[in-house]
Design an enzyme around this catalytic site. Structure first.
Site, PDB file in Angstrom:
ATOM      1  N   HIS A   1      -9.480  -4.788  12.744  1.00 31.69           N
ATOM      2  CA  HIS A   1      -8.413  -5.335  11.914  1.00 31.69           C
ATOM      3  C   HIS A   1      -7.836  -6.514  12.680  1.00 31.69           C
ATOM      4  O   HIS A   1      -6.888  -6.384  13.459  1.00 31.69           O
ATOM      5  CB  HIS A   1      -7.342  -4.259  11.664  1.00 31.69           C
ATOM      6  CG  HIS A   1      -6.252  -4.719  10.752  1.00 31.69           C
ATOM      7  ND1 HIS A   1      -4.939  -4.345  10.918  1.00 31.69           N
ATOM      8  CD2 HIS A   1      -6.271  -5.519   9.662  1.00 31.69           C
ATOM      9  CE1 HIS A   1      -4.196  -4.898   9.970  1.00 31.69           C
ATOM     10  NE2 HIS A   1      -4.982  -5.609   9.206  1.00 31.69           N
TER      11      HIS A   1
ATOM     12  N   LYS B   1      -8.575  -3.160   1.026  1.00 27.38           N
ATOM     13  CA  LYS B   1      -8.472  -2.184   2.105  1.00 27.38           C
ATOM     14  C   LYS B   1      -9.372  -0.966   1.858  1.00 27.38           C
ATOM     15  O   LYS B   1      -9.768  -0.281   2.799  1.00 27.38           O
ATOM     16  CB  LYS B   1      -7.014  -1.731   2.290  1.00 27.38           C
ATOM     17  CG  LYS B   1      -6.113  -2.825   2.858  1.00 27.38           C
ATOM     18  CD  LYS B   1      -6.612  -3.396   4.175  1.00 27.38           C
ATOM     19  CE  LYS B   1      -5.619  -4.386   4.772  1.00 27.38           C
ATOM     20  NZ  LYS B   1      -6.157  -5.110   5.942  1.00 27.38           N
TER      21      LYS B   1
ATOM     22  N   LYS C   1      -0.792 -12.759  12.957  1.00 27.37           N
ATOM     23  CA  LYS C   1      -2.266 -12.725  13.005  1.00 27.37           C
ATOM     24  C   LYS C   1      -2.894 -13.852  12.188  1.00 27.37           C
ATOM     25  O   LYS C   1      -3.783 -14.558  12.663  1.00 27.37           O
ATOM     26  CB  LYS C   1      -2.734 -11.353  12.502  1.00 27.37           C
ATOM     27  CG  LYS C   1      -4.221 -11.117  12.491  1.00 27.37           C
ATOM     28  CD  LYS C   1      -4.524  -9.617  12.393  1.00 27.37           C
ATOM     29  CE  LYS C   1      -3.811  -8.933  11.265  1.00 27.37           C
ATOM     30  NZ  LYS C   1      -4.409  -9.218   9.938  1.00 27.37           N
ATOM     31  N   THR C   2      -2.444 -14.005  10.954  1.00 30.09           N
ATOM     32  CA  THR C   2      -2.990 -15.064  10.093  1.00 30.09           C
ATOM     33  C   THR C   2      -2.530 -16.439  10.565  1.00 30.09           C
ATOM     34  O   THR C   2      -3.329 -17.375  10.679  1.00 30.09           O
ATOM     35  CB  THR C   2      -2.554 -14.838   8.628  1.00 30.09           C
ATOM     36  OG1 THR C   2      -3.069 -13.579   8.190  1.00 30.09           O
ATOM     37  CG2 THR C   2      -3.088 -15.928   7.716  1.00 30.09           C
TER      38      THR C   2
ATOM     39  N   ARG D   1       3.039 -12.151  -1.007  1.00 27.78           N
ATOM     40  CA  ARG D   1       1.682 -12.458  -0.536  1.00 27.78           C
ATOM     41  C   ARG D   1       1.052 -13.589  -1.340  1.00 27.78           C
ATOM     42  O   ARG D   1       1.455 -13.888  -2.458  1.00 27.78           O
ATOM     43  CB  ARG D   1       0.789 -11.222  -0.706  1.00 27.78           C
ATOM     44  CG  ARG D   1       1.135 -10.040   0.170  1.00 27.78           C
ATOM     45  CD  ARG D   1       0.391 -10.092   1.467  1.00 27.78           C
ATOM     46  NE  ARG D   1       0.679  -8.949   2.323  1.00 27.78           N
ATOM     47  CZ  ARG D   1       0.056  -8.725   3.478  1.00 27.78           C
ATOM     48  NH1 ARG D   1      -0.877  -9.555   3.904  1.00 27.78           N
ATOM     49  NH2 ARG D   1       0.370  -7.678   4.219  1.00 27.78           N
TER      50      ARG D   1
ATOM     51  N   SER E   1       1.046  -6.298  10.463  1.00 25.29           N
ATOM     52  CA  SER E   1       1.702  -7.214   9.533  1.00 25.29           C
ATOM     53  C   SER E   1       2.973  -7.795  10.161  1.00 25.29           C
ATOM     54  O   SER E   1       3.780  -7.078  10.746  1.00 25.29           O
ATOM     55  CB  SER E   1       2.045  -6.445   8.255  1.00 25.29           C
ATOM     56  OG  SER E   1       2.647  -7.289   7.324  1.00 25.29           O
TER      57      SER E   1
ATOM     58  N   ARG F   1       0.842  -1.199   0.000  1.00 26.41           N
ATOM     59  CA  ARG F   1       0.000   0.000   0.000  1.00 26.41           C
ATOM     60  C   ARG F   1       0.879   1.252   0.000  1.00 26.41           C
ATOM     61  O   ARG F   1       2.021   1.228   0.430  1.00 26.41           O
ATOM     62  CB  ARG F   1      -0.905   0.013   1.242  1.00 26.41           C
ATOM     63  CG  ARG F   1      -2.016  -1.000   1.238  1.00 26.41           C
ATOM     64  CD  ARG F   1      -2.846  -0.902   2.508  1.00 26.41           C
ATOM     65  NE  ARG F   1      -2.017  -1.003   3.707  1.00 26.41           N
ATOM     66  CZ  ARG F   1      -1.572   0.032   4.414  1.00 26.41           C
ATOM     67  NH1 ARG F   1      -1.884   1.267   4.067  1.00 26.41           N
ATOM     68  NH2 ARG F   1      -0.822  -0.149   5.482  1.00 26.41           N
TER      69      ARG F   1
ATOM     70  N   ASP G   1      -8.496 -11.430   8.729  1.00 21.60           N
ATOM     71  CA  ASP G   1      -8.037 -10.032   8.673  1.00 21.60           C
ATOM     72  C   ASP G   1      -9.056  -8.981   9.102  1.00 21.60           C
ATOM     73  O   ASP G   1      -8.682  -8.007   9.725  1.00 21.60           O
ATOM     74  CB  ASP G   1      -7.573  -9.723   7.248  1.00 21.60           C
ATOM     75  CG  ASP G   1      -6.704  -8.490   7.163  1.00 21.60           C
ATOM     76  OD1 ASP G   1      -5.854  -8.290   8.047  1.00 21.60           O
ATOM     77  OD2 ASP G   1      -6.882  -7.712   6.214  1.00 21.60           O
TER      78      ASP G   1
END
Length: 537
Positions: free
Chosen positions: A219, A199, A241-242, A321, A237, A58, A256
């Site tokens: 988030h 996003k 988290k994932t 990704r 990031s 981003r 997410d």
């Protein structure tokens, strides 16, 4: 107008004229077209591999929100939510739609929010087939029956090949991602990075849900246990988290973006996952590794002539990704809704190696750490970063939060008190010393600590017998944890250098206080008391 039989659609109402419209193509068709057009290659996994071009992440300074009657008094304007002139938007919109006219475009109708009461219908218009495939993966997929009467509420227009003229168009440079709440449009140009698509809608929902639906947008990732208990994982990031929410013993709700309703349910915004694949291995993350197959999109990875991927190669970007539809994960919650949240985990990769591996938070501390959104950047992740740097992102997602962070924090605090949910701060970062001296906490130990919190292996009540109160941060760190050697629970002891440990800890605590100064006038006493206590030295 749509014709589901011939899969055609008119975009005249959007100002896109005489286009060849490829409507609602299957994932397989988009995969094939991407290869046919030379925009991607098939990997040995069967997943397609694409390069997003100039932008591999981003571009926060090029994200704007149109300032109008809806937004002017609601948005937290500043470096994160940058205002954009309404008339400038209209002119830029016309230029983008003129650019897409007379071209082949890919259109997908989909929706966000798995809970029927909060559903948001979305039409996505893409210049490239693989961008449209990303939309297929990441948004929820309507049935043929739902498509018959489909009426889009929001539109995403995505034109990576269109370059803005900054002086004329009001942008900072040639790329942009702009939200217009009056026109209900996310306008994206000059960047092929697909994350801008998801996003954009996430940012819109972060305004719509709290302002109009009394729902906290988050988030975070979420999963649910066999007993129906929901766990929520916040984290920036690279904090896990994932990875940590993808657990073979718990059903994944999503990785997410979620909403927490006034009815105490948690629902996924999305229909897929967008996972980092840096250093991915089948051994460490088998579920994510197994999800990389036909239908998935690998972004900015390096592979050889036979399609074998080198996940350790970050020569294109650190932000490699994969996107895939959520059903590529075997153990998922259908529909993507959980009830009765029992535990919340704030994940931080503390590169200074001073925060406890796990600690239990009071409601005030939870609100403070939620607003702070701390993690750390390590050397090599960004140009000029040669030693660990503290990084704060309010609500663990500041770039996507249009309202003032304290509005989200107060909603979270209220929900904590209403439900009695436990909140834990988990350090997935460094142990026994800072980055370069200590080691990254092993994933198996972090999983064991989280499992202990989920299954009652860590006491809910904070008592002296069960918890030690950290002298610098005021955090309650457990004295013992099932499956974890006691020497892995105390950073100070592991450092074996009290002077160095406390010097580093005080330095990080000062960074927390300095960062929080911009929120002090908006925060209540309970939240202010949740930060590191001021110690007279």
């Amino acid at each position: 107008m749509t014709n589901l039989e011939t899969k055609t659609i008119s975009l005249e109402s959007l100002g896109i004229k005489s286009s060849t419209v490829r409507y609602q193509l299957t994932s397989e068709e988009l995969h094939g077209l991407t290869i046919e057009k030379g925009q991607g290659k098939e990997s040995a996994f069967g997943a397609i591999a694409v390069n997003t071009g100039e932008f591999t992440g981003r571009s926060p300074m090029d994200r704007f929100i149109v300032k109008d009657e809806i937004t002017k008094d609601q948005i937290w304007w500043g470096d994160i939510n940058i205002p954009f002139d309404s008339e400038k938007f209209d002119k830029l919109y016309d230029k983008v739609t003129a650019y897409l006219s007379d071209r082949e475009v890919f259109v997908r109708d989909s929706y966000a929010c798995a809970d029927e009461d909060y559903k948001l219908n979305i039409r996505v218009v893409n210049e490239y087939p693989w961008s449209n495939m990303f939309a297929y993966n990441m948004f929820l997929r309507p049935t043929a029956e739902e498509l018959k009467d489909f009426s889009p509420e929001w539109t995403v227009i995505n034109a990576p090949g269109f370059m803005a003229d900054a002086e004329v168009d009001g942008t900072r440079q040639h790329n942009f991602a702009i939200l217009n709440f009056s026109r209900k449009v996310a306008l994206i140009g000059g960047t092929g990075y697909t994350g801008e698509i998801k996003k954009g809608i996430f940012s819109a929902l972060n305004f719509i849900l709290p302002v109009y639906k009394n729902t906290l947008p988050m988030h975070c990732s979420a999963n649910v246990g066999k007993d129906g208990d929901t766990a929520i994982f916040f984290g920036l990031s690279g904090t896990g988290k994932t990875t940590l929410s993808t657990d073979p013993n718990r059903s994944l709700i999503g990785d997410d973006e979620h909403g927490w309703t006034s009815e105490n349910t948690v629902f996924n915004f999305e229909g897929g996952c967008y996972a980092k694949v840096i250093d991915l291995s089948q051994e460490k993350e088998p579920e994510i590794y197994g999800a990389i197959k036909k239908g998935a999109i690998l972004e900015n990875i390096v592979m050889d002539d036979k399609g074998n991927v080198d996940f350790a190669d970050t020569s294109i970007t650190q932000n490699t990704r994969v996107s895939y539809p959520i059903h590529h994960i075997e153990n998922i919650r259908v529909p993507s809704i959980g009830k009765n949240p029992k535990n919340i985990f704030f994940l931080t990769a503390d590169a200074f190696g001073v925060l406890p591996p796990i600690s239990k938070l009071t409601p005030g501390q939870a609100a403070y750490h939620f607003i702070s959104g701390y993690t750390a950047k390590v050397a090599g992740t960004e140009a000029g970063v040669t030693e660990p740097l503290p990084s704060f992102s309010a609500c663990f997602g500041a770039p996507f939060m249009p309202l003032h962070p304290t509005r989200y924090a107060e909603m979270l605090s209220e929900k904590m008190k209403e439900t009695g949910v436990n909140v834990w701060l988990v350090n997935t970062g460094w142990f026994a010393g800072p980055y370069g001296v200590g080691n990254r906490m092993k994933l198996k130990y972090t999983r064991a600590m989280i499992n202990a919190a989920l299954t009652g292996g860590l006491p809910e009540e904070i008592t002296y017998e069960d918890y030690h109160i950290h002298s610098v941060f005021g955090l309650a760190q457990p004295r013992k944890c099932p499956g974890i050697p006691s020497e892995l629970l105390s950073q100070r002891q592991a450092w074996n250098n009290d002077e160095g440990y406390y010097e580093t800890a005080h330095k990080l605590a000062d960074s927390f206080r300095a960062n929080f100064k911009k929120f002090e006038e908006y925060a209540n006493e309970e939240i202010l008391a949740g930060g590191p206590p001021i110690i007279k030295k």
